[in-house]
Design an enzyme around this catalytic site. Structure first.
Site, PDB file in Angstrom:
ATOM      1  N   ASN A 173      58.775  90.460  50.298  1.00  0.00           N
ATOM      2  CA  ASN A 173      58.025  90.369  51.539  1.00  0.00           C
ATOM      3  C   ASN A 173      56.670  91.049  51.511  1.00  0.00           C
ATOM      4  O   ASN A 173      55.846  90.838  52.400  1.00  0.00           O
ATOM      5  CB  ASN A 173      58.876  90.891  52.689  1.00  0.00           C
ATOM      6  CG  ASN A 173      59.920  89.863  53.050  1.00  0.00           C
ATOM      7  OD1 ASN A 173      59.578  88.746  53.399  1.00  0.00           O
ATOM      8  ND2 ASN A 173      61.185  90.232  52.918  1.00  0.00           N
ATOM      9  N   LYS A 213      69.493  76.696  55.467  1.00  0.00           N
ATOM     10  CA  LYS A 213      68.581  77.541  54.710  1.00  0.00           C
ATOM     11  C   LYS A 213      68.333  78.777  55.569  1.00  0.00           C
ATOM     12  O   LYS A 213      68.501  78.759  56.795  1.00  0.00           O
ATOM     13  CB  LYS A 213      67.275  76.833  54.407  1.00  0.00           C
ATOM     14  CG  LYS A 213      66.349  76.575  55.560  1.00  0.00           C
ATOM     15  CD  LYS A 213      65.467  77.716  56.016  1.00  0.00           C
ATOM     16  CE  LYS A 213      64.748  78.354  54.872  1.00  0.00           C
ATOM     17  NZ  LYS A 213      63.955  79.538  55.390  1.00  0.00           N
ATOM     18  N   THR A 250      63.231  78.167  51.308  1.00  0.00           N
ATOM     19  CA  THR A 250      61.975  78.906  51.120  1.00  0.00           C
ATOM     20  C   THR A 250      62.252  80.032  50.108  1.00  0.00           C
ATOM     21  O   THR A 250      62.204  79.795  48.911  1.00  0.00           O
ATOM     22  CB  THR A 250      61.426  79.478  52.445  1.00  0.00           C
ATOM     23  OG1 THR A 250      62.413  80.281  53.064  1.00  0.00           O
ATOM     24  CG2 THR A 250      60.989  78.365  53.363  1.00  0.00           C
ATOM     25  N   THR A 282      68.086  81.532  63.986  1.00  0.00           N
ATOM     26  CA  THR A 282      67.076  82.110  63.127  1.00  0.00           C
ATOM     27  C   THR A 282      67.206  81.590  61.700  1.00  0.00           C
ATOM     28  O   THR A 282      67.259  82.360  60.765  1.00  0.00           O
ATOM     29  CB  THR A 282      67.197  83.623  63.151  1.00  0.00           C
ATOM     30  OG1 THR A 282      68.528  83.975  62.759  1.00  0.00           O
ATOM     31  CG2 THR A 282      66.956  84.129  64.531  1.00  0.00           C
ATOM     32  N   SER A 331      51.180  85.698  48.793  1.00  0.00           N
ATOM     33  CA  SER A 331      50.291  85.838  47.637  1.00  0.00           C
ATOM     34  C   SER A 331      50.632  84.819  46.546  1.00  0.00           C
ATOM     35  O   SER A 331      51.733  84.361  46.452  1.00  0.00           O
ATOM     36  CB  SER A 331      50.381  87.235  47.065  1.00  0.00           C
ATOM     37  OG  SER A 331      50.384  88.184  48.108  1.00  0.00           O
ATOM     38  N   GLU A 380      67.167  88.012  51.907  1.00  0.00           N
ATOM     39  CA  GLU A 380      66.138  88.284  50.907  1.00  0.00           C
ATOM     40  C   GLU A 380      66.428  89.559  50.128  1.00  0.00           C
ATOM     41  O   GLU A 380      66.564  90.636  50.701  1.00  0.00           O
ATOM     42  CB  GLU A 380      64.759  88.356  51.577  1.00  0.00           C
ATOM     43  CG  GLU A 380      64.291  86.959  51.971  1.00  0.00           C
ATOM     44  CD  GLU A 380      62.999  86.960  52.753  1.00  0.00           C
ATOM     45  OE1 GLU A 380      62.371  85.907  52.792  1.00  0.00           O
ATOM     46  OE2 GLU A 380      62.641  87.989  53.331  1.00  0.00           O
TER      47      GLU A 380
END
Lengths: 407, 407
Positions: free
Chosen positions: A402, A183, A157, A194, A407, A280
């Protein structure tokens, strides 16, 4: 564990490497352009073990896959999509997950209850079933690197890199390979993993013992990483062992049991660290080792509190040797401790001894903290417990990713 | 609580307003330029109550101030510095905190055991005692707004605004004022308040009952905010009640007890919300209300998990109605729940009903989420428990502030 004979393999870094496994990944239309549908399949039904998120809200795919793992103990294939998590999607979501299972079984000509399902992506959106079903028809798994790369890409992702590792070992004179792909990049906090992790092996082992082996290493690998403290609804780690290496069936009594578990541990730890490092927006991997806790479990809790602290994470992003934040996180971890018995190292530099500051070169530590892997050691001097946790720094890019994810 | 007669005061927004209190704040040289030394003093010894951080590592000032609160139940003055936390500073740190107490007592001509001490700032640095002692000599507390403003400014670290509130009420026909000032912006997570809060009142009440009143409202105010999940080593809330309003001594049997507690609650809640809103780098206050939990305590835990989730915080920064992250946080809160009984509102817009998505206007919610105060309501339908927690969004500026704090 001292008789370990595993060797890290250079040439087998691929989930399709164990005998009889094939993989693929394609774009089916859930995402705009990137690959979003992956398949791992074994030539024969494999023993399966799995660990799943502890979040009380669980995605629909987990219902299907838990059923496969728990009812039959056998899995021959797992179908995975990225882009949509199929979580909080009600009864239709469950129907959709079963449809993914059925359509994959049809395509492969096997029983539906041998097919696992996993999804990762936005919560609350309904699956795009037309795209997905059409995509399943197009899947063409192969036992070559290309298939494994496609598989690793299609489960991503916000991941920036694919995450693969593998090891080979010898069991009963037979070469056994354990390979994994994972991933995970945000919403990363135990428990459990997780993340999504898929491990293939040609070892011969029954599912109950495979589950035992997986459980024994989950806490010290996948459950010892944190990116942002958010536990996802869809996480799972699946191990498929198809027995094609033809070793004698592995049990805890087998002479090579420890060897097998240690190799599985190595694969799992590699994947866990890759996930932490690719958190991230991160620029570096942080490893926190805690020694001298009352128990190993308590050491891991302290390590996870330190590596999960936003203030520690931002300080390390800024290459600031702000050990006050480290000791504060140790303090609120809840672990038994004596403030005047705590020693802390950043890299090899002692910054705190017996709870008090030790003079150090800010400049040297600034240079150290600019590196892509940072190690913190905390000694509590309360017992023999030790543990390690992995995480990453907190950066502008985490916020950027995040604040705009949907969007 | 239905007989509440309190009125929010507009004109008394100042910690020096209750009868007999004076305050001041100056620059003494711990920080480069900004005010860094504050004093609150009562004309007569006041009953005192306090709550303190639960972090196992506690700053030296807490040792001194706890002693005052617990041994004598009386406090007449409290001296506070910002810039250095005097935490993890060993025996010298404790000596320094006692010296702050003694020098302040000398300056005021009162007993040292009537003087509290608080510090906030960088952990692990030694106090600049020369600057501090010279500063104490210069303090000139006054009962005017200017003194209160100086006080509020001098306790700030990364705070961007001063935080003051006050209410007046009538007890036994006497006007009673309760006023508060707080600081806190990062390293904010219960337990306890993870901040500094000072509340002055001229109410007449013994310290044991004052402590009871404070404890009864701490969990639902100061302990219900979170900025980053980091619990500081130095947090405290102190209430001083000097009795100069001359009401009959307040006890739980007093007819106006509920009125007093509710007024103290209002002051505390105002301060808590101001701290949450001024969270480091924040652009908005987030209020999460949870209804229908099994207990109030569990409702607060859920509310705090949601408001503390980095993924929720970044989504709200980005004005993204990503309710999947809200429900995921509800799921990992550990509270008893039924995934198919959860309803979620963002503002007044229902986004989830019975665990499934409800269609809504993304555009309307985008406009709502662009505001400076955002409310989320979660209904669990498991019981009568309810609770509220406050926090703020997670922004680029949080990272910027904390990656460079010591630099």
């Amino acid at each position: 564990m001292t008789t370990m004979t595993t060797m890290k393999s250079i040439s087998y870094k691929n989930i399709a490497s164990p005998k009889g496994f094939k993989a693929t990944g394609i774009h089916c239309g859930i995402k705009h352009k990137k690959k979003d549908l992956a398949l791992l399949v074994s030539e024969v039904p494999a023993s399966v073990a799995g660990v799943f998120t502890t979040n009380a809200i669980q995605g629909a795919p987990l219902i299907v896959t838990k059923e496969v793992v728990q009812k039959t103990g056998k899995m021959q294939a797992i179908i995975i999509n990225s882009g949509i998590a199929n979580s909080c999607t009600g009864k239709q979501g469950i129907i959709d997950a079963y449809t993914m299972q059925e359509k994959t079984a049809e395509k492969l000509g096997i029983e539906p209850n041998l097919v696992g399902v996993a999804s990762t992506g936005v919560i609350g959106e309904m699956m795009k079933m037309d795209s997905l079903i059409a995509g399943i028809q197009k899947l063409n798994p192969i036992d070559e690197l290309e298939g494994a790369i496609g598989f690793a890409q299609a489960i991503m992702t916000t991941d920036t890199v694919t995450k693969n590792t593998s090891y080979k070992t010898i069991i009963d004179g037979k070469e056994v390979i354990i390979a994994g792909t994972a991933k995970g990049s945000g919403m990363i906090e135990p428990n459990m993993a997780t993340m999504l992790g898929f491990i293939s092996t040609d070892a011969n082992i029954e599912s109950n013992h495979l589950q035992e082996a997986l459980k024994s290493i989950t806490d010290i690998t996948f459950n010892s990483i944190t990116v942002d403290g958010d536990t996802s609804t869809n996480d799972m780690v699946i191990v498929m062992a198809n027995g094609l290496a033809e070793n004698n069936t592995l049990t805890p009594e087998h002479l090579d049991w420890a060897n097998f578990v240690q190799t599985l541990h190595a694969v799992s730890q590699d994947l866990a660290k890759m996930i932490a490092k690719d958190g991230e927006g991160s620029t570096k991997l942080i490893e926190v080792e805690v020694q001298g806790a009352v128990t190993d479990a308590e050491a891991r809790i302290v390590a996870k509190k330190v590596v999960g602290s936003p203030l520690v994470k931002t300080a390390i992003f800024g290459a600031d040797a702000n050990w006050g934040r480290i000791i504060a996180a140790v303090g609120y971890s809840g672990a038994k401790l004596d403030p005047y018995a705590i020693t802390i190292y950043i890299g090899t530099t002692k910054v705190v001894e017996n709870g008090e500051p030790v003079p150090f070169s800010e400049e040297d530590l600034f240079i150290y903290l600019k590196q892509h892997e940072v190690k913190i050691i905390v000694e509590l001097h309360q017992g023999d417990g030790e543990g390690i946790a992995w995480g990453c720094d907190l950066t502008y890019d985490y916020v950027q990713i995040n604040a705009t994810y949907r969007s």
